[in-house]
Design an enzyme around this catalytic site. Structure first.
Site, PDB file in Angstrom:
ATOM      1  N   TYR A  86       9.622 -29.650  -6.214  1.00 39.50           N
ATOM      2  CA  TYR A  86       8.531 -30.381  -5.870  1.00 39.50           C
ATOM      3  C   TYR A  86       7.344 -29.992  -6.399  1.00 39.50           C
ATOM      4  O   TYR A  86       6.380 -30.594  -6.915  1.00 39.50           O
ATOM      5  CB  TYR A  86       8.363 -30.505  -4.094  1.00 39.50           C
ATOM      6  CG  TYR A  86       7.169 -31.112  -3.745  1.00 39.50           C
ATOM      7  CD1 TYR A  86       6.680 -32.638  -4.380  1.00 39.50           C
ATOM      8  CD2 TYR A  86       6.159 -30.317  -3.213  1.00 39.50           C
ATOM      9  CE1 TYR A  86       5.555 -33.137  -3.710  1.00 39.50           C
ATOM     10  CE2 TYR A  86       4.981 -30.812  -2.669  1.00 39.50           C
ATOM     11  CZ  TYR A  86       4.591 -32.118  -2.943  1.00 39.50           C
ATOM     12  OH  TYR A  86       3.295 -32.679  -2.500  1.00 39.50           O
TER      13      TYR A  86
ATOM     14  N   LYS B 168       4.544 -31.286  -9.294  1.00 45.71           N
ATOM     15  CA  LYS B 168       3.235 -31.366  -9.032  1.00 45.71           C
ATOM     16  C   LYS B 168       2.408 -30.733 -10.154  1.00 45.71           C
ATOM     17  O   LYS B 168       1.442 -31.167 -10.700  1.00 45.71           O
ATOM     18  CB  LYS B 168       2.695 -30.920  -7.908  1.00 45.71           C
ATOM     19  CG  LYS B 168       2.980 -32.151  -6.717  1.00 45.71           C
ATOM     20  CD  LYS B 168       2.385 -33.387  -6.904  1.00 45.71           C
ATOM     21  CE  LYS B 168       2.888 -34.171  -5.822  1.00 45.71           C
ATOM     22  NZ  LYS B 168       2.148 -35.495  -6.141  1.00 45.71           N
TER      23      LYS B 168
ATOM     24  N   GLY C   3       6.234 -45.694   2.505  1.00 42.52           N
ATOM     25  CA  GLY C   3       5.353 -46.391   2.807  1.00 42.52           C
ATOM     26  C   GLY C   3       5.686 -47.370   4.154  1.00 42.52           C
ATOM     27  O   GLY C   3       6.832 -47.833   4.247  1.00 42.52           O
TER      28      GLY C   3
ATOM     29  N   LEU D  45       7.606 -48.760  -1.039  1.00 39.66           N
ATOM     30  CA  LEU D  45       7.847 -48.681   0.503  1.00 39.66           C
ATOM     31  C   LEU D  45       9.134 -47.749   0.640  1.00 39.66           C
ATOM     32  O   LEU D  45       9.427 -47.996   1.955  1.00 39.66           O
ATOM     33  CB  LEU D  45       7.927 -50.065   1.218  1.00 39.66           C
ATOM     34  CG  LEU D  45       6.959 -51.308   1.098  1.00 39.66           C
ATOM     35  CD1 LEU D  45       7.268 -52.309   1.683  1.00 39.66           C
ATOM     36  CD2 LEU D  45       5.419 -50.544   1.518  1.00 39.66           C
TER      37      LEU D  45
ATOM     38  N   ASN E  16      -2.072 -28.803   4.547  1.00 46.41           N
ATOM     39  CA  ASN E  16      -1.327 -29.491   5.423  1.00 46.41           C
ATOM     40  C   ASN E  16      -2.149 -30.726   5.887  1.00 46.41           C
ATOM     41  O   ASN E  16      -3.303 -30.537   6.606  1.00 46.41           O
ATOM     42  CB  ASN E  16      -0.716 -28.504   6.633  1.00 46.41           C
ATOM     43  CG  ASN E  16      -0.205 -27.405   6.179  1.00 46.41           C
ATOM     44  OD1 ASN E  16       1.107 -27.777   5.995  1.00 46.41           O
ATOM     45  ND2 ASN E  16      -0.716 -26.253   5.653  1.00 46.41           N
TER      46      ASN E  16
ATOM     47  N   ILE F 134       6.315 -47.396  -9.618  1.00 42.94           N
ATOM     48  CA  ILE F 134       5.731 -47.005 -10.926  1.00 42.94           C
ATOM     49  C   ILE F 134       6.530 -46.530 -12.052  1.00 42.94           C
ATOM     50  O   ILE F 134       5.994 -46.436 -12.989  1.00 42.94           O
ATOM     51  CB  ILE F 134       4.327 -46.097 -10.531  1.00 42.94           C
ATOM     52  CG1 ILE F 134       5.132 -44.566 -10.109  1.00 42.94           C
ATOM     53  CG2 ILE F 134       3.337 -46.727  -9.461  1.00 42.94           C
ATOM     54  CD1 ILE F 134       4.078 -43.676 -10.123  1.00 42.94           C
TER      55      ILE F 134
ATOM     56  N   ILE G  75       9.529 -23.777  17.048  1.00 41.68           N
ATOM     57  CA  ILE G  75       8.812 -23.101  15.993  1.00 41.68           C
ATOM     58  C   ILE G  75       9.546 -22.095  15.183  1.00 41.68           C
ATOM     59  O   ILE G  75      10.320 -21.637  15.954  1.00 41.68           O
ATOM     60  CB  ILE G  75       7.524 -22.925  16.193  1.00 41.68           C
ATOM     61  CG1 ILE G  75       7.613 -21.731  17.357  1.00 41.68           C
ATOM     62  CG2 ILE G  75       6.664 -23.831  16.903  1.00 41.68           C
ATOM     63  CD1 ILE G  75       6.201 -21.049  17.640  1.00 41.68           C
TER      64      ILE G  75
ATOM     65  N   ARG H  73      11.573 -18.336   8.725  1.00 36.24           N
ATOM     66  CA  ARG H  73      12.342 -18.827   7.458  1.00 36.24           C
ATOM     67  C   ARG H  73      11.953 -17.889   6.458  1.00 36.24           C
ATOM     68  O   ARG H  73      11.048 -17.295   6.455  1.00 36.24           O
ATOM     69  CB  ARG H  73      11.667 -20.240   7.202  1.00 36.24           C
ATOM     70  CG  ARG H  73      12.172 -21.384   7.915  1.00 36.24           C
ATOM     71  CD  ARG H  73      11.445 -22.352   7.739  1.00 36.24           C
ATOM     72  NE  ARG H  73       9.904 -22.481   7.393  1.00 36.24           N
ATOM     73  CZ  ARG H  73       9.325 -23.548   7.638  1.00 36.24           C
ATOM     74  NH1 ARG H  73       9.858 -24.692   7.558  1.00 36.24           N
ATOM     75  NH2 ARG H  73       7.836 -23.566   7.422  1.00 36.24           N
ATOM     76  N   SER H  74      12.932 -17.573   5.822  1.00 32.87           N
ATOM     77  CA  SER H  74      12.868 -16.493   4.514  1.00 32.87           C
ATOM     78  C   SER H  74      11.806 -16.776   3.613  1.00 32.87           C
ATOM     79  O   SER H  74      11.854 -18.032   3.353  1.00 32.87           O
ATOM     80  CB  SER H  74      14.106 -16.314   3.939  1.00 32.87           C
ATOM     81  OG  SER H  74      14.218 -15.475   2.788  1.00 32.87           O
TER      82      SER H  74
ATOM     83  N   SER I  21      -0.749 -30.695  -4.904  1.00 32.44           N
ATOM     84  CA  SER I  21      -0.272 -30.096  -3.860  1.00 32.44           C
ATOM     85  C   SER I  21      -0.406 -28.516  -3.682  1.00 32.44           C
ATOM     86  O   SER I  21      -0.638 -27.932  -4.893  1.00 32.44           O
ATOM     87  CB  SER I  21       1.155 -30.367  -3.604  1.00 32.44           C
ATOM     88  OG  SER I  21       1.871 -29.574  -2.365  1.00 32.44           O
TER      89      SER I  21
END
Length: 320
Positions: A141, A145, A36, A33, A170, A52, A203, A279-280, A117
């Protein structure tokens, strides 16, 4: 017999749980959680609250339930934050996966569907990504993955583990009014929260080499994604041939500008987004082919952009 869904109380995991239940397959959930929500867990589903990383918890879970296989959705999913918290990211995504795989091996559970991902690709030099596109992750990240995929591959060689990894792009929308994306980093919830607070959404950049100047990305509906997890699990359980990785992509993509226009139309709130600096490193367009998943995993884009926005907005308002 049942399938274990790690992270089954999260936005994506809770949709996976319901897709299994809709197919008449029992599930068990483990979730700490951290991102979650307990109220995302169906009342009839056995729920173990914990990490886990806790080998004793996993051992008890496997001992107390007849588990056919695992859908591994749990993880730390914030690419940008992972740059500031690499050790935490590797612990949650690599060490935890290792602990899970060892617990599975100890319990004789030999099937796993892994939540991977699009971040494994980094910034690809093609505007249509396939599973063969070179992997070049640009964040802890994305690296974590990719390592997760390698762990499954190596366990498959060493122990015969049956596995596949699903690379998400996405993920948006909602399949149930009680389930919605609560991430503080994803586009849809950021825009919705701004609109609900009376702020103007922002944006990043409007000078990309695209038809409307905003970047084009692949957006897929969470319920469509969840169905493909069930299809992958069923193929593994049947012993069917299956690819080690699949992209769950649309094949065409939409621009951020199109999303803003659709959000204004769906919500009934007129707005013109503020334009922040781009964003670069953000590429003009990244879209993935979903052909392999369409062939093997019942993958299909069943929702239009308007339907994706409407379902997400309805779920968010239902939770207000």
């Amino acid at each position: 017999m049942a399938w274990l869904v790690t992270g089954g109380a999260g936005y994506i995991g809770s949709h996976v749980v319901r897709a299994f239940l809709a197919d008449g397959i029992d599930v068990v959930i483990v979730d700490d959680l951290s991102s979650g929500h307990a109220d995302f867990v169906p009342a009839e589903v056995p729920f173990y609250r914990g990490s886990i990383l806790d080998a004793e918890l996993l051992a008890s879970l496997f001992a107390e339930n007849a588990i056919d296989g695992v859908v591994h959705v749990a993880g730390f999913k914030y690419a940008g934050v992972s740059v500031q918290r690499p050790l935490h990211t590797y612990e949650q995504n690599v060490t935890a996966t290792t602990v899970l795989l060892q617990a599975m091996q100890n319990a004789g559970v030999g099937r796993i569907v892994f939540s991977s991902s699009a971040a494994v690709y980094g910034t690809p030099d093609t505007d249509l990504v396939t599973e063969a596109t070179p992997k070049s992750p640009e964040s802890p990240y994305g690296e974590s993955k990719l390592i997760g995929e390698w762990l499954l591959r190596d366990e498959g060689i060493a122990t015969g583990l049956a596995h596949t990894s699903l690379r998400y792009f996405n993920v948006v929308g909602s399949g149930h009014d009680g389930l919605y994306d609560t991430s503080p980093h994803n586009l849809f919830p950021l825009v919705f929260e701004a609109l609900l607070d009376g702020r103007t959404p922002r944006i990043n950049g409007d000078d990309y080499n695209t038809p409307d100047g905003t970047c084009v990305r692949d957006y897929i509906h969470v319920a469509d994604l969840a169905r493909s997890h069930v299809a992958a699990a069923e193929r593994l359980q049947a012993g069917d041939a299956i690819e080690p990785v699949y992209n769950l992509g649309s094949g065409d993509g939409v621009s951020v500008g199109e999303i803003m226009s659709t959000m204004s139309a769906v919500t009934g709130i007129p707005f013109t987004p503020e334009i922040a600096p781009r964003r670069s490193g953000d590429p003009d367009r990244i879209v993935a082919s979903g052909e392999l998943a369409r062939r093997d995993l019942n993958w299909e884009m069943r929702h239009s952009l308007s339907a994706m926005v409407q379902s997400a907005w309805d779920a968010r308002r239902a939770a207000a």
